[in-house]
Design a protein around this motif. Structure first.
Motif, PDB file in Angstrom:
ATOM      1  N   HIS A   1       0.833  -1.204   0.000  1.00 30.12           N
ATOM      2  CA  HIS A   1       0.000   0.000   0.000  1.00 30.12           C
ATOM      3  C   HIS A   1       0.870   1.257   0.000  1.00 30.12           C
ATOM      4  O   HIS A   1       0.579   2.228  -0.706  1.00 30.12           O
ATOM      5  N   ALA A   2       1.943   1.239   0.802  1.00 28.96           N
ATOM      6  CA  ALA A   2       2.839   2.395   0.851  1.00 28.96           C
ATOM      7  C   ALA A   2       3.509   2.632  -0.495  1.00 28.96           C
ATOM      8  O   ALA A   2       3.689   3.780  -0.918  1.00 28.96           O
ATOM      9  N   LEU A   3       3.865   1.556  -1.179  1.00 27.49           N
ATOM     10  CA  LEU A   3       4.514   1.692  -2.489  1.00 27.49           C
ATOM     11  C   LEU A   3       3.567   2.313  -3.508  1.00 27.49           C
ATOM     12  O   LEU A   3       3.932   3.268  -4.209  1.00 27.49           O
ATOM     13  N   LEU A   4       2.362   1.785  -3.612  1.00 28.34           N
ATOM     14  CA  LEU A   4       1.420   2.340  -4.591  1.00 28.34           C
ATOM     15  C   LEU A   4       1.012   3.757  -4.224  1.00 28.34           C
ATOM     16  O   LEU A   4       0.788   4.596  -5.105  1.00 28.34           O
ATOM     17  N   ARG A   5       0.917   4.026  -2.928  1.00 28.73           N
ATOM     18  CA  ARG A   5       0.622   5.392  -2.489  1.00 28.73           C
ATOM     19  C   ARG A   5       1.747   6.333  -2.930  1.00 28.73           C
ATOM     20  O   ARG A   5       1.500   7.446  -3.415  1.00 28.73           O
ATOM     21  N   GLY A   6       2.987   5.871  -2.787  1.00 29.86           N
ATOM     22  CA  GLY A   6       4.117   6.682  -3.220  1.00 29.86           C
ATOM     23  C   GLY A   6       4.140   6.879  -4.723  1.00 29.86           C
ATOM     24  O   GLY A   6       4.402   7.990  -5.212  1.00 29.86           O
ATOM     25  N   LEU A   7       3.859   5.836  -5.471  1.00 28.43           N
ATOM     26  CA  LEU A   7       3.837   5.950  -6.927  1.00 28.43           C
ATOM     27  C   LEU A   7       2.741   6.904  -7.396  1.00 28.43           C
ATOM     28  O   LEU A   7       2.853   7.503  -8.461  1.00 28.43           O
ATOM     29  N   GLY A   8       1.696   7.032  -6.591  1.00 32.18           N
ATOM     30  CA  GLY A   8       0.601   7.908  -6.984  1.00 32.18           C
ATOM     31  C   GLY A   8       0.936   9.386  -6.867  1.00 32.18           C
ATOM     32  O   GLY A   8       0.367  10.196  -7.611  1.00 32.18           O
ATOM     33  N   HIS A   9       1.843   9.765  -5.977  1.00 30.48           N
ATOM     34  CA  HIS A   9       2.083  11.204  -5.780  1.00 30.48           C
ATOM     35  C   HIS A   9       3.551  11.613  -5.924  1.00 30.48           C
ATOM     36  O   HIS A   9       3.858  12.799  -5.860  1.00 30.48           O
ATOM     37  N   ASP A  10       4.444  10.658  -6.138  1.00 31.24           N
ATOM     38  CA  ASP A  10       5.872  10.974  -6.190  1.00 31.24           C
ATOM     39  C   ASP A  10       6.422  10.694  -7.584  1.00 31.24           C
ATOM     40  O   ASP A  10       6.644   9.541  -7.968  1.00 31.24           O
ATOM     41  N   ALA A  11       6.660  11.752  -8.352  1.00 36.96           N
ATOM     42  CA  ALA A  11       7.155  11.604  -9.723  1.00 36.96           C
ATOM     43  C   ALA A  11       8.542  10.990  -9.763  1.00 36.96           C
ATOM     44  O   ALA A  11       8.875  10.243 -10.688  1.00 36.96           O
ATOM     45  N   VAL A  12       9.371  11.303  -8.765  1.00 36.49           N
ATOM     46  CA  VAL A  12      10.724  10.744  -8.742  1.00 36.49           C
ATOM     47  C   VAL A  12      10.668   9.230  -8.581  1.00 36.49           C
ATOM     48  O   VAL A  12      11.398   8.490  -9.259  1.00 36.49           O
ATOM     49  N   LEU A  13       9.800   8.743  -7.697  1.00 34.98           N
ATOM     50  CA  LEU A  13       9.657   7.299  -7.512  1.00 34.98           C
ATOM     51  C   LEU A  13       9.144   6.642  -8.785  1.00 34.98           C
ATOM     52  O   LEU A  13       9.631   5.588  -9.202  1.00 34.98           O
ATOM     53  N   ARG A  14       8.149   7.261  -9.437  1.00 32.44           N
ATOM     54  CA  ARG A  14       7.626   6.709 -10.699  1.00 32.44           C
ATOM     55  C   ARG A  14       8.724   6.639 -11.752  1.00 32.44           C
ATOM     56  O   ARG A  14       8.853   5.653 -12.476  1.00 32.44           O
ATOM     57  N   ALA A  15       9.517   7.707 -11.854  1.00 33.35           N
ATOM     58  CA  ALA A  15      10.581   7.734 -12.852  1.00 33.35           C
ATOM     59  C   ALA A  15      11.636   6.677 -12.552  1.00 33.35           C
ATOM     60  O   ALA A  15      12.196   6.079 -13.468  1.00 33.35           O
ATOM     61  N   GLY A  16      11.911   6.450 -11.276  1.00 37.00           N
ATOM     62  CA  GLY A  16      12.886   5.431 -10.919  1.00 37.00           C
ATOM     63  C   GLY A  16      12.483   4.062 -11.425  1.00 37.00           C
ATOM     64  O   GLY A  16      13.327   3.295 -11.913  1.00 37.00           O
ATOM     65  N   PHE A  17      11.201   3.740 -11.320  1.00 32.95           N
ATOM     66  CA  PHE A  17      10.725   2.470 -11.863  1.00 32.95           C
ATOM     67  C   PHE A  17      10.750   2.489 -13.389  1.00 32.95           C
ATOM     68  O   PHE A  17      11.103   1.502 -14.024  1.00 32.95           O
ATOM     69  N   ALA A  18      10.396   3.621 -13.980  1.00 29.12           N
ATOM     70  CA  ALA A  18      10.363   3.710 -15.443  1.00 29.12           C
ATOM     71  C   ALA A  18      11.763   3.597 -16.045  1.00 29.12           C
ATOM     72  O   ALA A  18      11.948   2.981 -17.094  1.00 29.12           O
ATOM     73  N   LEU A  19      12.764   4.169 -15.383  1.00 30.14           N
ATOM     74  CA  LEU A  19      14.127   4.126 -15.901  1.00 30.14           C
ATOM     75  C   LEU A  19      14.739   2.730 -15.803  1.00 30.14           C
ATOM     76  O   LEU A  19      15.689   2.413 -16.512  1.00 30.14           O
ATOM     77  N   GLY A  20      14.214   1.914 -14.920  1.00 27.89           N
ATOM     78  CA  GLY A  20      14.692   0.537 -14.796  1.00 27.89           C
ATOM     79  C   GLY A  20      13.573  -0.429 -15.116  1.00 27.89           C
ATOM     80  O   GLY A  20      13.213  -1.268 -14.293  1.00 27.89           O
ATOM     81  N   ASP A  21      13.015  -0.312 -16.321  1.00 27.20           N
ATOM     82  CA  ASP A  21      11.820  -1.082 -16.680  1.00 27.20           C
ATOM     83  C   ASP A  21      12.130  -2.479 -17.202  1.00 27.20           C
ATOM     84  O   ASP A  21      11.269  -3.146 -17.769  1.00 27.20           O
ATOM     85  N   GLY A  22      13.365  -2.928 -17.004  1.00 31.03           N
ATOM     86  CA  GLY A  22      13.722  -4.267 -17.455  1.00 31.03           C
ATOM     87  C   GLY A  22      14.398  -4.258 -18.805  1.00 31.03           C
ATOM     88  O   GLY A  22      15.073  -5.206 -19.187  1.00 31.03           O
ATOM     89  N   ALA A  23      14.247  -3.175 -19.568  1.00 36.73           N
ATOM     90  CA  ALA A  23      14.888  -3.095 -20.872  1.00 36.73           C
ATOM     91  C   ALA A  23      16.325  -2.596 -20.735  1.00 36.73           C
ATOM     92  O   ALA A  23      17.040  -2.456 -21.708  1.00 36.73           O
ATOM     93  N   GLY A  24      16.754  -2.301 -19.531  1.00 38.85           N
ATOM     94  CA  GLY A  24      18.103  -1.783 -19.293  1.00 38.85           C
ATOM     95  C   GLY A  24      18.026  -0.563 -18.405  1.00 38.85           C
ATOM     96  O   GLY A  24      17.248   0.351 -18.660  1.00 38.85           O
ATOM     97  N   VAL A  25      18.809  -0.551 -17.362  1.00 42.91           N
ATOM     98  CA  VAL A  25      18.779   0.555 -16.412  1.00 42.91           C
ATOM     99  C   VAL A  25      19.635   1.690 -16.935  1.00 42.91           C
ATOM    100  O   VAL A  25      20.777   1.497 -17.336  1.00 42.91           O
ATOM    101  N   VAL A  26      19.064   2.903 -16.964  1.00 45.31           N
ATOM    102  CA  VAL A  26      19.790   4.066 -17.440  1.00 45.31           C
ATOM    103  C   VAL A  26      20.860   4.445 -16.432  1.00 45.31           C
ATOM    104  O   VAL A  26      20.602   4.513 -15.223  1.00 45.31           O
ATOM    105  N   GLY A  27      22.076   4.712 -16.931  1.00 40.63           N
ATOM    106  CA  GLY A  27      23.155   5.107 -16.034  1.00 40.63           C
ATOM    107  C   GLY A  27      23.476   3.995 -15.050  1.00 40.63           C
ATOM    108  O   GLY A  27      23.479   2.825 -15.399  1.00 40.63           O
ATOM    109  N   ARG A  28      23.727   4.358 -13.812  1.00 41.25           N
ATOM    110  CA  ARG A  28      24.059   3.370 -12.784  1.00 41.25           C
ATOM    111  C   ARG A  28      22.930   3.273 -11.754  1.00 41.25           C
ATOM    112  O   ARG A  28      23.153   2.877 -10.622  1.00 41.25           O
ATOM    113  N   GLY A  29      21.745   3.632 -12.143  1.00 43.83           N
ATOM    114  CA  GLY A  29      20.609   3.536 -11.233  1.00 43.83           C
ATOM    115  C   GLY A  29      20.223   2.094 -10.978  1.00 43.83           C
ATOM    116  O   GLY A  29      20.631   1.173 -11.676  1.00 43.83           O
TER     117      GLY A  29
END
Length: 294
Positions: free
Chosen positions: A175-203
């Protein structure tokens, strides 16, 4: 003083660029977003952007680091209350509060007083001055009348244990994770940048990190004897990770997928198959709300 003001301004500028980049990466993807778009959204010049980040990859890496830190706080904050010292040890008796040890004296204010009951612990063995012709009334030995019976205490302790179990912690954290994804753009981007197709940079790949955390939590639940008989932990991990990550992806287009209601319905459906009947009694599919805003 001037140096301190400049440092604070530099920190604000850097954070604004990270927030701007995160919002755009999460919405449009890393490849199509330009640095000029990021700087314009942040309200800073291109020169200021390049002062802090020499390239888009460097900026994406900073977003990934910030997202990993926020994700780390989510999984670290959802610890068992017993680990924070908030739940009494076996027997349900708090460490402080004045219940007497066997054969000892109660602490001040520890034992509640019923109407007409003697106050235990006075210097005299007798209470007050007896009425004329009456025998002095001897104080009775302290009784553990206010301690629950063993079966009642065990029942309360069992319920508390279920609410503080690995399964409830898993529910709360999801619940805390989905709540965070709902209002935190940085958290959403962190998941998007590491979407399994390759992590950007060293994230970090936050999808994999979430999968590993869920697997550890369910393995702990199995050790606690909370999982249904015959249930394979790997199957439970697949169901929980698949559903929560699916909600996260779909939530990028429709916020309803990230709602507490959606996740509560998922847990309500899964828990009877996941947990033993005894463990199921004390679980809250809607999650325990955090004590303080995050």
């Amino acid at each position: 003083m001037v140096k301190q003001v400049r440092q604070e301004r530099a920190i604000r500028t850097r954070n604004a660029l990270i927030e701007s980049a995160a919002a755009l990466f999460a919405r449009h993807g890393y490849e199509v977003v330009s640095l000029s778009t990021i700087s314009a959204r942040a309200g800073v010049s291109n020169g200021a952007l390049h002062f802090h980040f020499p390239s888009k990859a460097a900026l994406a890496e900073a977003v990934g680091v910030a997202a990993a830190q926020r994700f780390g706080r989510i999984i670290a904050d959802e610890v068992l209350p017993a680990q924070r010292g908030g739940v009494p040890e076996r027997g349900g008796v708090p460490e402080r509060g004045g219940l007497p040890e066997r054969g000892g004296l109660p602490e001040r204010g520890g034992l509640p007083r019923h109407e007409g009951a003697p106050v235990y612990g006075v210097s005299s063995r007798y209470e007050g001055v007896p009425e004329r012709g009456a025998l002095p009334r001897r104080l009775e030995a302290p009784r553990r009348w206010d301690v629950p019976r063993r079966d009642e205490a065990a029942s309360k302790q069992s319920a508390a244990s279920r609410q503080n179990s690995a399964l409830q912690t898993l529910i709360d954290t999801s619940h805390a994770l989905l709540r965070g994804l709902g209002h935190d753009a940085v958290l959403r981007a962190g998941f998007a940048l590491g979407d399994g197709a390759g992590v950007v940079g060293r994230g970090e790949d936050l999808y994999r990190r979430w999968q590993e955390w869920v697997a550890e939590s369910l393995a702990r639940a199995e050790r606690e004897g909370l999982l249904a008989r015959g249930l394979a932990v790997r199957d439970a991990v697949t169901a929980v990770v698949g559903a929560t990550i699916g909600f996260a992806v779909l939530g990028g287009q429709d916020g309803q997928w990230l709602s507490r209601t959606t996740l509560t319905r998922f847990w309500t459906l899964l828990l009877p198959r996941l947990a033993t009947p005894t463990a199921l009694e004390g679980l809250m599919a809607s999650g325990r709300l955090p004590e303080t805003p995050r």
